[in-house]
Write a protein that holds these residues in place. Structure first.
Motif, PDB file in Angstrom:
ATOM      1  N   ARG A  91     -70.546   6.781  16.786  1.00 19.24           N
ATOM      2  CA  ARG A  91     -70.775   5.361  16.511  1.00 19.24           C
ATOM      3  C   ARG A  91     -71.077   4.564  17.773  1.00 19.24           C
ATOM      4  O   ARG A  91     -71.822   3.593  17.741  1.00 19.24           O
ATOM      5  N   HIS A  92     -70.532   4.977  18.909  1.00 18.27           N
ATOM      6  CA  HIS A  92     -70.638   4.186  20.134  1.00 18.27           C
ATOM      7  C   HIS A  92     -71.643   4.742  21.145  1.00 18.27           C
ATOM      8  O   HIS A  92     -71.737   4.212  22.252  1.00 18.27           O
ATOM      9  N   GLU A 114     -75.470  23.147  14.232  1.00 22.00           N
ATOM     10  CA  GLU A 114     -74.624  22.071  14.767  1.00 22.00           C
ATOM     11  C   GLU A 114     -75.448  20.815  15.037  1.00 22.00           C
ATOM     12  O   GLU A 114     -74.988  19.696  14.802  1.00 22.00           O
ATOM     13  N   LEU A 115     -76.663  20.986  15.535  1.00 27.46           N
ATOM     14  CA  LEU A 115     -77.550  19.843  15.772  1.00 27.46           C
ATOM     15  C   LEU A 115     -77.872  19.147  14.452  1.00 27.46           C
ATOM     16  O   LEU A 115     -77.814  17.918  14.355  1.00 27.46           O
ATOM     17  N   GLU A 116     -78.182  19.916  13.426  1.00 20.33           N
ATOM     18  CA  GLU A 116     -78.488  19.339  12.115  1.00 20.33           C
ATOM     19  C   GLU A 116     -77.285  18.600  11.533  1.00 20.33           C
ATOM     20  O   GLU A 116     -77.434  17.518  10.955  1.00 20.33           O
ATOM     21  N   LEU A 117     -76.085  19.175  11.682  1.00 17.62           N
ATOM     22  CA  LEU A 117     -74.869  18.498  11.211  1.00 17.62           C
ATOM     23  C   LEU A 117     -74.670  17.171  11.934  1.00 17.62           C
ATOM     24  O   LEU A 117     -74.342  16.156  11.322  1.00 17.62           O
ATOM     25  N   MET A 118     -74.875  17.183  13.249  1.00 14.71           N
ATOM     26  CA  MET A 118     -74.709  15.964  14.035  1.00 14.71           C
ATOM     27  C   MET A 118     -75.715  14.911  13.608  1.00 14.71           C
ATOM     28  O   MET A 118     -75.364  13.758  13.385  1.00 14.71           O
ATOM     29  N   LEU A 119     -76.967  15.278  13.461  1.00 17.59           N
ATOM     30  CA  LEU A 119     -78.016  14.321  13.114  1.00 17.59           C
ATOM     31  C   LEU A 119     -77.863  13.763  11.701  1.00 17.59           C
ATOM     32  O   LEU A 119     -78.311  12.649  11.424  1.00 17.59           O
ATOM     33  N   PRO A 122     -73.267  10.257   8.997  1.00 15.91           N
ATOM     34  CA  PRO A 122     -73.554   8.853   8.675  1.00 15.91           C
ATOM     35  C   PRO A 122     -73.634   7.928   9.903  1.00 15.91           C
ATOM     36  O   PRO A 122     -74.384   6.957   9.886  1.00 15.91           O
ATOM     37  N   ASP A 123     -72.869   8.224  10.951  1.00 16.45           N
ATOM     38  CA  ASP A 123     -72.917   7.389  12.150  1.00 16.45           C
ATOM     39  C   ASP A 123     -74.125   7.687  13.039  1.00 16.45           C
ATOM     40  O   ASP A 123     -74.350   6.982  14.028  1.00 16.45           O
ATOM     41  N   MET A 124     -74.893   8.723  12.691  1.00 10.74           N
ATOM     42  CA  MET A 124     -76.057   9.100  13.509  1.00 10.74           C
ATOM     43  C   MET A 124     -77.381   8.972  12.754  1.00 10.74           C
ATOM     44  O   MET A 124     -78.390   8.608  13.335  1.00 10.74           O
ATOM     45  N   SER A 125     -77.372   9.272  11.466  1.00 11.38           N
ATOM     46  CA  SER A 125     -78.630   9.257  10.724  1.00 11.38           C
ATOM     47  C   SER A 125     -79.154   7.830  10.598  1.00 11.38           C
ATOM     48  O   SER A 125     -78.391   6.883  10.448  1.00 11.38           O
ATOM     49  N   LYS A 161     -85.904   9.730  15.355  1.00 10.98           N
ATOM     50  CA  LYS A 161     -85.426   9.615  16.728  1.00 10.98           C
ATOM     51  C   LYS A 161     -86.488  10.129  17.692  1.00 10.98           C
ATOM     52  O   LYS A 161     -87.120  11.143  17.424  1.00 10.98           O
ATOM     53  N   PRO A 162     -86.664   9.444  18.823  1.00 11.93           N
ATOM     54  CA  PRO A 162     -87.525  10.036  19.853  1.00 11.93           C
ATOM     55  C   PRO A 162     -86.787  11.234  20.454  1.00 11.93           C
ATOM     56  O   PRO A 162     -85.583  11.156  20.708  1.00 11.93           O
ATOM     57  N   TRP A 163     -87.489  12.330  20.631  1.00  9.84           N
ATOM     58  CA  TRP A 163     -86.853  13.504  21.207  1.00  9.84           C
ATOM     59  C   TRP A 163     -87.773  14.134  22.248  1.00  9.84           C
ATOM     60  O   TRP A 163     -88.990  13.938  22.229  1.00  9.84           O
TER      61      TRP A 163
END
Length: 191
Positions: A91-92, A114-119, A122-125, A161-163
């Protein structure tokens, strides 16, 4: 703070402070990468190439500057039992540096998951956070090239997201400057 960082600060650089998460599987080189980017307070100079790192247990914070941006970097453990700590910071954060071992072909599947889970959290998507992928250990035998790492991680599917993916070596520092410069540009444009 190193001499270049002090000069940058005196000349008006380093004013913007951003929080960046440094994530990736254990043994990918996150802590070594951060040690290469930061200065040691005791010695007041950059650690030399090949400096060994103790694996991060839990999380720790490091600070460094690049391109007029002051980075507050959270190095969060990549050990399987501790990856749940990652989401405490989502979130931060203003950006993510995702470090992968480009020579460990089998674990790229786990890194992708793990990258897919992170992306998808709810706080990231839906947030337009810059994502820098460091294809670490690119100097190792049988390391995949940056485009192959991008393909293995499915980066082409990330549209919100820009990557950027960058071949790097945390030990020698090769590629780190280019990657962090890209990230600093993205963050300056965002804010």
């Amino acid at each position: 703070m190193g001499l270049l960082d002090k000069l940058s600060s005196w000349m008006g650089g380093g004013g913007k402070v951003v929080t960046v998460l440094v994530l990736g599987l254990d043994n990918s080189g996150k802590t070594t990468m951060l040690r290469t980017l930061t200065t040691t307070e005791q010695e007041g100079q950059r650690q030399g190439p090949g400096a060994s790192s103790v694996p991060t247990v839990g999380q720790r914070q490091e600070n460094f500057q690049s391109g007029g941006v002051s980075f507050r970097a959270w190095d969060v453990s990549g050990a399987a039992r501790l990856r749940s700590l990652w989401e405490r910071h989502y979130r931060h954060c203003d950006a993510v540096i995702f470090v992968v071992d480009s020579a460990d072909h089998l674990r790229l599947v786990v890194a992708r998951s793990e990258l897919e889970l992170m992306l998808s959290h709810p706080d990231m998507s839906g947030r337009r956070l810059p994502l820098l992928v460091l294809a670490n250990k690119s100097d190792a035998p049988h390391a995949l090239s940056a485009p192959h790492v991008a393909s293995a991680l499915g980066l082409e599917r990330i549209t919100d997201k820009p990557w950027h993916v960058c071949a790097s070596s945390a030990l020698s520092g090769e590629g780190l400057g280019d990657g962090v410069s890209w990230l600093a540009r993205q963050l300056r444009e965002k804010h």
